[in-house]
Design an enzyme around this catalytic site. Structure first.
Site, PDB file in Angstrom:
ATOM      1  N   LYS A  44      20.735   1.807  -0.011  1.00  0.00           N
ATOM      2  CA  LYS A  44      21.023   2.573  -1.539  1.00  0.00           C
ATOM      3  C   LYS A  44      22.186   2.988  -1.799  1.00  0.00           C
ATOM      4  CE  LYS A  44      16.115   4.454  -0.912  1.00  0.00           C
ATOM      5  NZ  LYS A  44      15.581   3.306  -1.579  1.00  0.00           N
ATOM      6  N   ASN A 189      12.858   9.797  -8.549  1.00  0.00           N
ATOM      7  CA  ASN A 189      11.908   9.442  -9.144  1.00  0.00           C
ATOM      8  C   ASN A 189      10.442  10.262  -9.018  1.00  0.00           C
ATOM      9  OD1 ASN A 189      10.390   8.777  -6.847  1.00  0.00           O
ATOM     10  ND2 ASN A 189      11.077   6.641  -6.389  1.00  0.00           N
ATOM     11  N   ASP A 253      18.548   1.928  -7.751  1.00  0.00           N
ATOM     12  CA  ASP A 253      20.120   2.141  -7.324  1.00  0.00           C
ATOM     13  C   ASP A 253      20.898   1.685  -8.726  1.00  0.00           C
ATOM     14  OD1 ASP A 253      19.236   2.987  -4.863  1.00  0.00           O
ATOM     15  OD2 ASP A 253      19.008   0.958  -3.972  1.00  0.00           O
TER      16      ASP A 253
END
Ligand code: RIB
Length: 310
Positions: A44, A189, A253
């Protein structure tokens, strides 16, 4: 390589990704044959740094890799994109991080990360990078490297007046409240937001996370776009351009790296949100994580089929 004026410093992971395409995810105990494989750079932290750099931000990585071919590959990838690697440590006796990924026919993924060298990034490495952090405009981190190192980096940033952006992913990593208190912008998220707040609706997640300290909370909602919550202001909502998705790996990302780069341009959160959604959508149209990212020109060319509402 090293740069004297770096805008974004990413404290984060690098993984070598091995992704297998499957018609559907296997059930426990089941063996399925893959429809194809792709090996490519991931992690990430690295993904977000690469997207920011491809959007034109001067970027540096603070990361740990092994002294193996995957570590050499990471350094050469970053250098090729003009990403400052002066604070990347190469550790002996430990392998570079690796991720095993399954991608199904609906472009969804399942990921297991073997942290390797990422787990050894320490406060000591952060202290050695103090001048790099102090001259930056934004420090960006995720939860794939040790929390103590991230906390040390955010602490240095806060003392130097540098903005901190935390992507609290993956969701199952426990989040230190002190780290949250050092975070200016939190990006999650819906799964991560629910895990942190105990709330389920986007509005309740945003309100609850704002109360934990950050000045702004970005909530990504997949195909439904993203929302930005700021204290005493109505939430901003934005929708992504419509694309045909083949692989969603790394799309989050791409969103964060692009948001950071665009936000630094003019601090316009709405413009940054739209630009970031386009970057994320574009990343879904190609296979792999960082390998699927576009540059600024390509992102800006995406059809503007989004809309913003107060
Ligand atoms: O967000 C996608 C990334 O998660 C992959 O590149 C994988 O390496 C894991 O870190």
């Amino acid at each position: 390589m090293s740069n004297s004026a770096v805008q974004i410093v990413v404290v984060g992971s690098y993984n070598r990704d091995l992704a297998l395409r499957v018609d559907q995810f296997p059930a426990p105990g089941e063996t399925r044959l893959s429809l194809g494989r792709i090996e490519s750079p991931g992690g990430k932290g690295s993904n977000q740094a690469i997207q920011a750099a491809r959007c034109g931000a001067t970027t540096a990585m603070i990361a740990a890799v092994g002294q193996d071919p995957a570590g050499v590959e990471a350094l050469s990838l970053w250098s090729g994109l003009q990403i400052d690697t002066s604070a990347v440590v190469r550790l002996s006796d430990v392998a570079t991080g690796m991720a095993m990924i399954l991608v199904d026919h609906q472009a969804e993924n399942m990921i297991v990360v073997d942290s390797g060298a990422n787990a050894h990034l320490s406060e000591h490495h952060i202290l050695a990078a103090k001048p790099l952090i102090a001259q930056a405009r934004l420090i960006l981190a995720q939860l794939e490297t040790p929390m103590a190192a991230t906390k040390a980096a955010f602490d240095q940033a806060r003392r130097a007046g540098v903005t901190t952006l935390l992507n609290a992913a993956p969701a199952n990593a426990a989040l230190d409240q002190q780290l949250l208190a050092l975070t200016d912008i939190l990006c999650v998220n819906q799964t991560e937001g629910t895990a942190l707040s105990g709330q389920t609706s986007p509005e309740a997640i945003g309100a609850s996370l704002l109360e934990m300290g950050p000045a702004a909370v970005i909530l990504t909602l997949g195909v439904d776009g993203a929302m930005l919550f700021q204290r005493d202001q109505p939430p901003l909502c934005a929708h992504p351009p419509t694309v045909k998705a083949v692989d969603t790996t790394g799309a989050g990302d791409a969103f964060i790296g692009a948001f950071a780069a665009q936000w630094l341009l003019n601090q316009d959160p709405s413009a940054a949100l739209h630009f970031a959604l386009a970057a994320g959508a574009l990343a879904c149209t190609r296979q792999g994580a960082a390998a699927s990212f576009g540059d600024r020109q390509e992102i800006e060319r995406l059809p503007a089929s989004w809309s913003a509402r107060p």
